[in-house]
Design an enzyme around this catalytic site. Structure first.
Site, short mmCIF file in Angstrom:
data_model
loop_
_atom_site.label_atom_id
_atom_site.label_comp_id
_atom_site.label_asym_id
_atom_site.label_seq_id
_atom_site.Cartn_x
_atom_site.Cartn_y
_atom_site.Cartn_z
N SER A 127 25.83 3.96 40.23
CA SER A 127 26.20 2.78 41.00
C SER A 127 27.23 1.96 40.20
CB SER A 127 24.96 1.96 41.25
OG SER A 127 25.32 0.78 41.92
N GLY A 128 28.30 1.64 40.84
CA GLY A 128 29.33 0.82 40.17
C GLY A 128 30.35 1.65 39.43
N THR A 163 33.09 4.47 45.82
CA THR A 163 33.61 3.95 47.08
C THR A 163 35.08 3.62 46.95
OG1 THR A 163 31.42 3.09 47.49
CG2 THR A 163 33.19 2.22 48.86
N ASN A 222 26.38 -3.54 40.81
CA ASN A 222 27.65 -3.53 41.54
C ASN A 222 27.60 -4.58 42.63
OD1 ASN A 222 29.94 -2.94 42.99
ND2 ASN A 222 29.44 -0.78 43.36
N SER A 267 27.69 -2.69 46.23
CA SER A 267 27.06 -1.39 46.05
C SER A 267 26.75 -0.75 47.42
CB SER A 267 25.79 -1.57 45.25
OG SER A 267 25.17 -0.34 45.07
N SER A 268 27.16 0.52 47.56
CA SER A 268 26.84 1.22 48.82
C SER A 268 25.38 1.58 48.77
CB SER A 268 27.66 2.50 48.93
OG SER A 268 28.98 2.27 48.50
N GLY A 303 25.20 9.44 42.46
CA GLY A 303 25.04 10.50 41.46
C GLY A 303 23.62 10.43 40.91
N GLU A 319 20.49 9.34 39.21
CA GLU A 319 20.07 7.98 38.82
C GLU A 319 18.89 8.11 37.87
OE1 GLU A 319 19.26 5.26 41.98
OE2 GLU A 319 21.38 4.80 42.24
#
Ligand SMILES: Nc1ncnc2c1ncn2[C@@H]1O[C@H](COP(=O)(O)OP(=O)(O)OP(=O)(O)O)[C@@H](O)[C@H]1O
Ligand SMILES: [Mg+2]
Length: 1063
Positions: A141-142, A146, A191, A194-195, A418, A420
């Site tokens: 994340s981050g 995206t 993030n 974050s998605s 990805g 985690e």
């Protein structure tokens, strides 16, 4: 197994052919310039392809290379065709239109690594090979997934062909992003955007490469965020956007206040406001996007009604009645829910506080406790939001769908979480990591397949290389009846008291002994210490992850009570109605669990992807603090591991580190071998063979395929590259020298040509002038001759010019040869006949002119002198022989100075002023003895003086005349009036200044013609009545004597001076 890069194969002729604008030769040259250009600077900027890393198995070496590049702001690095991207957390200015242009249509290895290079190559390969592709973007994340997917989309938006229709699709594709992000993204600790769902987006292209449509698949939206956020996190952006940005009317209609703090679902994380997010402007973007995507106004209304309903639902509170059951006061929230969802308030109220249970064949409503009611309410909120999100995605797909049935090729963009790994990992991480295992499996299958294909195509023997196949882990998770998901589902579905712990026990039972599964119980002594009792650990391909079983059952069930679904079905809100269809399987059949749904969706995804060519982007974050320029080794190392980079690299590097088409390899390195430089006559393959032999490659270091050379170790390539670098300088010098020579020669030739031209022109001009001159001369000469011949005829056409010339010529010459003085009588140019008269006149004129000039120029004294001389001349010129001698001797005032005249003489003639005095020799009248005397003139008389005595005074009145001879003697005889015997007679004198003395005498006595120039003898009076004679004659020498006849004989030499001749 032998596995290496595959996409290089696609960068061959096929694709090149499509790049119409750039010629093959130019492209080859560009390759030479840019291709492995950075190999040279590898010490500073690292290597741009990890495949070329010698220590490719060393995590530290990979990390070092990443750091080096990151420090140089080079955030992209390849592993073959996989792109590793490190989030710079700052604007690098590398996503401009100019950059896009640079990367458009350029071969993968020609320019430094870039997301655009990847995007462009996918696109070109798709067009050339007419097949489907996908780009898998993964990372923490981050890490920038995206952003990467947006960059790709933007690149296509700019690089694809454009028509009005296509632009419409393009706008929709681009604008689907902000809508999806509003509903699916949220601020998390990692993030700010974050998605919270996995996204797979297909972009469809027609055969011309125009983007004609799209399709989105979403995975595993994190619904729980709707009802709960950790500290420092937010719910989905759309809630805040609506509250902050929604128009007054809209909010009033939705029963909302413009204050996020008022909604309990928005304040759990205590950070409704985020500095990096501008909810107000984002709201505008989303509103505009919804219109462009052509959502109907009623749908938009319904959509916001749902969002508002969720907020109202969050504010619903339950109170326990006397029996402990949850009750609802007739709160305003219920009123708004009723209004917005179009469900009677009473129905909602019952639905939220009861659940329907089946007792035998009957259905009864059983009241909730407060906790149960809250749980049910949250479940409803999650369900509504989750299903609305799904509806939204479907609507977007509707809008992006391409209705045309002609064949399309697609590029899929998979923006998915990805690996985690947190300190506590739960059900979500389990799903995510399972997803990554599946994708790794996909990668292995696809890579191996393509590798094998390439080897086969190139006719190279397949060498197997060990790599880790993670199929075993995938099976561990997903195998039917035996896998973890099966066990979990079983636990969820079985009757009786199933808990997370019973699930764990079941796992231990079934999985015990599996190499990739450990729990506290199964672990050995040492490992056990790292595990809690409620944990299980999976040894993923990327590393170990320990999961806590707490909440697994609950999350997997994602329970929504049947009766609340029934309530929702009654909704008049079109979207809710659509989301809770009456066709939904009834309660009797349990719905699919979350894990199973996810598994199925992954199977679906895998199928979608298997049929496509894969490309990979691995995103990383350099630090946890979202800071630019900070590279946290530990964090990056962790990601290198969990992104599976090492594994990926190993697979890519399994066989040969480097491969290139013969043409490209030869083109770059041919200067290294005299046989291949500058041009190789044979085939490229033969050229390369010759080249590598010359370079001394050992047989096991390379292989020759059908179209490519394969080099096993990077060091071989680097040695070649280094040699090339050295050689390049030599070549550059040579080329430079040649070029300079060529330039200078060119200059010289031009100059020479110019000189010749100028010379020719000049000569021509000179010749023409010469010719003109000659023609003119001939004419002139002819005229001259004719003129000359007719010169004596009367003036006519033929001779006027000649005569004019003669005149002018004579005058010109005359001007230069004029006499200098008046006395110069000889100098005068002889005139031509026609100028005779003119010449004479001119001569006269000129003489007069000279005289005038002379006269004007002389002084008073000189004038007087000249007058005297004039007088002298009038008397003696032409009469006395020695006169000419005297002309040049100037007259003076007197010859005897005052002091030489005796004072007594002065006293005696006191009353008369002395006008002139001169020494003379007086010859006695008797005997002619010479005596020196002074002759003095006064105004009235001449005195003959001896010292103090006046010997004789002759009054001028008494002076009868003066006689001189014609010869050159100096004798003068003064004839005196002599009446008296006593009176002295005439004077016979000799004077050196004869002419001066006589002239002065004429002047003083005022007698001008009393001088007689006598030839032969002069008679004089010795005394009255007694005569004497002086005879003059010329002789050999000057002599004065008394002749026998008693005369005084004066013999003088004959003088023949110039003056005499002239006169
Ligand atoms: N290439 C880039 N250049 C500059 N900044 C970037 C880049 N990529 C990412 N960022 C910054 O990092 C932030 C996070 O990126 P992004 O939202 O793409 O992460 P993500 O991988 O999608 O995370 P999540 O899994 O949480 O959705 C962005 O908002 C942006 O500020
Ligand atoms: Mg994201």
């Amino acid at each position: 197994m032998q596995i290496t890069t595959r996409k290089t194969g696609h960068s061959g002729t096929g694709r090149m052919k499509t790049l119409k604008h750039v010629s093959l030769e130019e492209r080859c040259n560009r390759i030479l310039r840019d291709m492995e250009g950075s190999l040279t600077a590898r010490d500073r900027v690292g290597i741009q392809d990890f495949v070329l890393l010698d220590a490719y198995t060393s995590e530290s070496a990979v990390l070092d290379n990443l750091r080096k590049r990151f420090n140089e702001n080079l955030i992209y690095t390849y592993i073959g065709t996989l792109l590793v991207s490190v989030n710079p957390y700052k604007e690098l200015g590398i996503y401009t239109k100019k950059q896009m242009d640079i990367y458009m249509g350029v071969n993968f290895f020609e320019l430094p690594p870039h997301i655009y290079a990847l995007a462009d190559n996918v696109y070109r390969t798709m067009l050339t090979e007419t097949n489907n592709h996908f780009i898998l973007i993964s990372g923490e994340s981050g890490a920038g997934k995206t952003e990467a997917s947006k960059k790709i989309l933007q690149f296509y938006a700019v690089s694809c062909p454009s028509t009005k229709l296509l632009d419409n699709v393009r706008d929709r594709l681009l604008l689907s992003n902000p809508v999806l992000e509003a509903f699916g993204n949220a601020k998390t600790l990692k993030n700010d955007n974050s998605s919270r769902f996995g996204k797979y987006m297909d972009i469809q292209f027609d055969h011309m490469g125009g983007a004609v449509g799209g399709h989105i698949l979403s995975y595993l939206l994190e619904k729980s965020r709707v009802v709960h956020q950790n500290h420092g996190e937010r719910s989905f952006h759309i809630f805040y956007q609506l509250v902050e940005g929604g128009e007054e009317d809209l909010l009033r209609w939705l029963g909302l206040e413009r204050n996020c703090q008022r909604y309990s679902y928005l304040v759990q994380g205590e950070c409704a406001k985020v500095s990096s997010v501008n909810d107000k402007s984002d709201w505008k973007t989303v509103r505009k996007a919804l219109s462009v995507i052509e959502f109907s106004e009623s749908n938009i209304e319904s959509l916001f009604a749902i969002i508002a309903s969720v907020l109202h639902l969050g504010n619903v509170t339950f109170v326990a009645d006397s029996q402990g059951y949850a009750t609802l006061n007739n709160s305003p929230e219920i009123h708004w829910l009723s209004k917005l969802l179009g469900i009677p308030a009473q129905v909602i109220q019952v639905g939220l506080t009861h659940r329907k249970i089946e007792a035998r064949s009957e259905e009864v409503l059983s009241p909730f406790t407060v906790d149960q009611a809250v749980y049910a309410k949250d479940a409803l909120a999650k369900a509504i939001y989750g299903r609305t999100f799904t509806w939204l995605v479907n609507e977007l797909n509707e809008s992006l769908a391409n209705k045309d049935s002609s064949r399309k090729t697609v590029i899929g963009l998979l923006d998915i979480y990805g690996f985690e790994v947190f300190s506590v990992n739960s059900f979500e991480q389990f799903c995510i990591n399972y997803c990554n295992e599946k994708l790794q499996q996909l990668f292995i299958q696809l890579t191996l397949k393509s590798e094998q294909e390439e080897y086969e195509m190139e006719g190279i023997e397949w060498e197997s290389v060990p790599y880790f196949n993670n199929k075993i882990i995938c099976d561990l998770v997903e195998e039917k009846f035996k896998g973890i998901i099966s066990v979990l589902d079983e636990e969820c579905l079985r009757p009786g008291e199933a808990t997370d712990m019973t699930f764990l026990e079941k796992l231990e039972e079934k999985m015990g002994g599996h190499a990739h599964f450990i729990t506290h119980k199964l672990a050995d002594q040492k490992t056990r210490k790292t595990l809690e009792r409620g944990d299980f650990r999976l040894l993923h391909y990327a590393g170990e992850v320990t999961y806590s079983v707490v909440g697994f059952l609950d999350k997997n069930n994602d329970l929504l009570y049947r009766n609340i679904k029934e309530v929702m079905r009654q909704s008049k809100n079109a979207i809710v109605k659509h989301c809770f269809p009456s066709t939904e399987p009834d309660s009797k059949k349990r719905p699919e669990t979350v894990a199973t749904q996810f598994k199925s969706s992954l199977v679906g995804l895998t199928e979608v992807l298997m049929s496509k060519e894969p490309w990979y982007v691995r995103c990383m974050k350099p630090n946890e603090g979202k800071q630019p320029g900070l590279f946290d080794d530990v964090l990056v190392r962790h990601q290198v591991k969990y992104l599976g980079l090492m594994e990926h690299l190993r697979v890519r590097r399994a066989g040969f580190a480097y491969r290139r088409r013969y043409e490209i390899f030869l083109q770059r390195y041919k200067p290294l071998c005299p046989d291949t430089w500058p041009n190789w006559k044979g085939t490229a393959a033969e050229g390369v063979e010759c080249l590598v032999k010359h370079l001394g490659y050992k047989p096991d270091e390379y292989k020759m395929g059908r179209t490519k050379i394969f080099i096993r170790h990077p060091r071989t390539l680097f040695a070649t590259e280094d040699a090339f670098e050295v050689c390049k300088h030599e070549l550059a010098t040579r080329i430079q020298a040649k070029y300079k020579g060529y330039r200078v020669k060119g200059d010289y030739m031009r100059q020479r040509q110019a000189a010749t031209k100028i010379e020719t022109c000049w000569r021509g001009m000179k010749a023409r002038r010469e010719r003109e001159k000659r023609a003119w001369a001939v004419k002139v000469i002819k005229r001259f001759i004719k003129g000359f011949m007719t010169r004596n005829q009367p003036a006519c056409v033929d001779n006027t010019e000649y005569l004019a010339f003669v005149r002018q010529n004579y005058l010109t010459r005359l001007k230069e040869n004029l006499p200098k003085t008046v006395v110069d009588k000889n100098t005068w140019l002889t005139p031509p006949p026609i100028m005779q008269e003119a010449s004479q006149m001119l001569r006269k004129l000129y003489t007069r002119h000279m005289v005038r000039r002379y006269v004007q120029g002389i002084m008073t004294e000189r004038k007087a002198q000249l007058q005297l001389k004039g007088l002298t001349s009038s008397i003696f010129k032409g009469t006395k022989e020695n006169y000419p001698h005297s002309v040049g001797i100037p007259f003076v005032d007197t010859r005897i100075s005052e002091e030489d005249i005796h004072i007594k003489v002065y006293q005696m003639i006191r009353q008369e002023r002395i006008k002139y005095s001169v020494p003379v020799v007086k010859y006695d009248r008797n005997g002619f003895r010479p005596r020196f005397r002074q002759l003095i003139y006064t105004g009235s008389a001449a005195y003959l003086v001896e010292e103090a005595k006046i010997k004789q005074r002759v009054e001028f009145n008494n002076l009868k005349g003066v006689s001189v001879s014609t010869l050159s003697d100096n004798f003068l005889i003064l004839h005196v009036q002599c009446e008296d015997i006593k009176q002295k007679g005439d004077l016979v004198l000799q004077c050196d200044y004869l002419f001066e003395a006589l002239t002065k005498l004429c002047l003083v006595a005022n007698k001008h013609n009393f001088i007689k120039v006598v030839q032969g003898s002069v008679k004089f009076d010795i005394q009255p009545g007694r005569e004497g004679f002086v005879d003059f004659k010329s002789g050999q020498e000057t002599m004065i004597y008394r002749a026998k006849n008693g005369h005084l004989m004066v013999e003088s030499t004959r003088t023949k001076s110039r003056a005499m001749i002239q006169n």
